[in-house]
Design a protein around this motif. Sequence first.
Motif, PDB file in Angstrom:
ATOM      1  N   SER A 286       2.178   1.741  -3.204  1.00 25.64           N
ATOM      2  CA  SER A 286       1.495   2.042  -4.232  1.00 25.64           C
ATOM      3  C   SER A 286       0.978   3.569  -4.057  1.00 25.64           C
ATOM      4  CB  SER A 286       0.053   1.177  -3.979  1.00 25.64           C
ATOM      5  OG  SER A 286      -0.982   1.769  -4.612  1.00 25.64           O
ATOM      6  N   VAL A 287       1.097   3.755  -2.713  1.00 26.53           N
ATOM      7  CA  VAL A 287       0.684   5.164  -2.417  1.00 26.53           C
ATOM      8  C   VAL A 287       1.885   6.186  -2.922  1.00 26.53           C
ATOM      9  CG1 VAL A 287       0.526   6.927  -0.486  1.00 26.53           C
ATOM     10  CG2 VAL A 287      -0.964   4.938  -0.489  1.00 26.53           C
TER      11      VAL A 287
ATOM     12  N   ASP B 209       3.967   5.404  -5.230  1.00 25.83           N
ATOM     13  CA  ASP B 209       4.069   5.541  -6.848  1.00 25.83           C
ATOM     14  C   ASP B 209       3.107   6.408  -7.138  1.00 25.83           C
ATOM     15  OD1 ASP B 209       5.993   3.612  -6.781  1.00 25.83           O
ATOM     16  OD2 ASP B 209       4.850   1.887  -7.270  1.00 25.83           O
ATOM     17  N   SER B 210       1.871   6.381  -6.954  1.00 24.38           N
ATOM     18  CA  SER B 210       0.777   7.331  -7.114  1.00 24.38           C
ATOM     19  C   SER B 210       1.050   8.706  -6.798  1.00 24.38           C
ATOM     20  CB  SER B 210      -0.399   7.283  -6.477  1.00 24.38           C
ATOM     21  OG  SER B 210      -0.485   7.431  -5.256  1.00 24.38           O
ATOM     22  N   LEU B 211       1.854   9.039  -5.562  1.00 27.79           N
ATOM     23  CA  LEU B 211       2.351  10.422  -5.248  1.00 27.79           C
ATOM     24  C   LEU B 211       3.529  10.682  -6.013  1.00 27.79           C
ATOM     25  CD1 LEU B 211       2.274  10.038  -1.296  1.00 27.79           C
ATOM     26  CD2 LEU B 211       0.759  11.373  -2.665  1.00 27.79           C
ATOM     27  N   GLN B 212       4.429   9.778  -6.603  1.00 29.31           N
ATOM     28  CA  GLN B 212       5.598  10.190  -7.519  1.00 29.31           C
ATOM     29  C   GLN B 212       4.870  10.579  -8.695  1.00 29.31           C
ATOM     30  OE1 GLN B 212       8.659   9.669  -6.060  1.00 29.31           O
ATOM     31  NE2 GLN B 212       9.499  10.804  -7.955  1.00 29.31           N
ATOM     32  N   ILE B 213       3.861  10.105  -9.308  1.00 28.48           N
ATOM     33  CA  ILE B 213       3.319  10.259 -10.590  1.00 28.48           C
ATOM     34  C   ILE B 213       2.710  11.553 -10.526  1.00 28.48           C
ATOM     35  CG2 ILE B 213       1.297   9.645 -12.133  1.00 28.48           C
ATOM     36  CD1 ILE B 213       2.183   6.743 -11.673  1.00 28.48           C
ATOM     37  N   GLU B 214       1.935  11.904  -9.163  1.00 27.63           N
ATOM     38  CA  GLU B 214       1.189  13.191  -9.034  1.00 27.63           C
ATOM     39  C   GLU B 214       2.229  14.230  -8.906  1.00 27.63           C
ATOM     40  OE1 GLU B 214      -1.955  15.297  -6.057  1.00 27.63           O
ATOM     41  OE2 GLU B 214      -1.680  13.018  -6.058  1.00 27.63           O
TER      42      GLU B 214
ATOM     43  N   LYS C 254       3.559  14.985 -12.195  1.00 26.10           N
ATOM     44  CA  LYS C 254       2.549  15.950 -12.852  1.00 26.10           C
ATOM     45  C   LYS C 254       2.551  17.214 -12.342  1.00 26.10           C
ATOM     46  CE  LYS C 254      -0.786  12.421 -14.009  1.00 26.10           C
ATOM     47  NZ  LYS C 254      -2.241  11.869 -13.673  1.00 26.10           N
TER      48      LYS C 254
ATOM     49  N   GLN D 245       0.955  -1.072   0.090  1.00 27.67           N
ATOM     50  CA  GLN D 245      -0.018   0.133  -0.142  1.00 27.67           C
ATOM     51  C   GLN D 245       0.767   1.264  -0.035  1.00 27.67           C
ATOM     52  OE1 GLN D 245      -2.749  -0.312   3.278  1.00 27.67           O
ATOM     53  NE2 GLN D 245      -3.947  -1.646   2.486  1.00 27.67           N
TER      54      GLN D 245
END
Length: 194
Positions: A47-48, A50-55, A58, A44
């Motif tokens: 995943s968080v 990775d999503s934060l890294q992507i965000e 961005k 988790q």
Amino acid sequence: MEDIFNATPLKKDLQTSEPKVDQAVAKLRILQQGKEVLEEESDQIKSVRDSLQIELQKLQTEAYQLERVHKDKEELCNKLQFQFDESEQDCVRQLKNSKQSEGLMEQYKCEIQEYKLKHRKQRLKFEQQLHLLIEQHKNLRSIFTPERLPDEIKTTESRKVQLESAEEMKLAQLSQLDEELQDTRTQKQVGIGP
């Protein structure tokens, strides 16, 4: 997690060299459950992350784009300010030129009015002179008509005769005065001489 480690403390007994199998199996199950929980939490977190890294990427891309937009707009604003300043200066120059042109135009209007007035006076004077000449011509024409010409000739001849006779009389008087003057001079010279 702490509960898992604290739930079954390891007791080392000097007398027994091997722990009980049930306790070890129970501890092993608890540790496996803890490991699974940790792996799930780790997944988790990954995943968080990775999503934060992507965000974050961005947001960094968006920030970079916004910085470029801001820089472009700032340059545009500077250009527009420069153009505005130039336009304002040009407007001031044009206004000044316009006022000078208006002043010159007023001066030229006055000069034109003066010229028109002078021309009008000259025209009126010419018209008066022309009218006077026309009147004089009419008067001369009425005096010297062909019908009156024989009478005018007779009158002129009689005047001529009168003037000639008056001239003869004047000449006679002059001649007499000249003789008297000569006599007077001679008498003076004769009286003064002896």
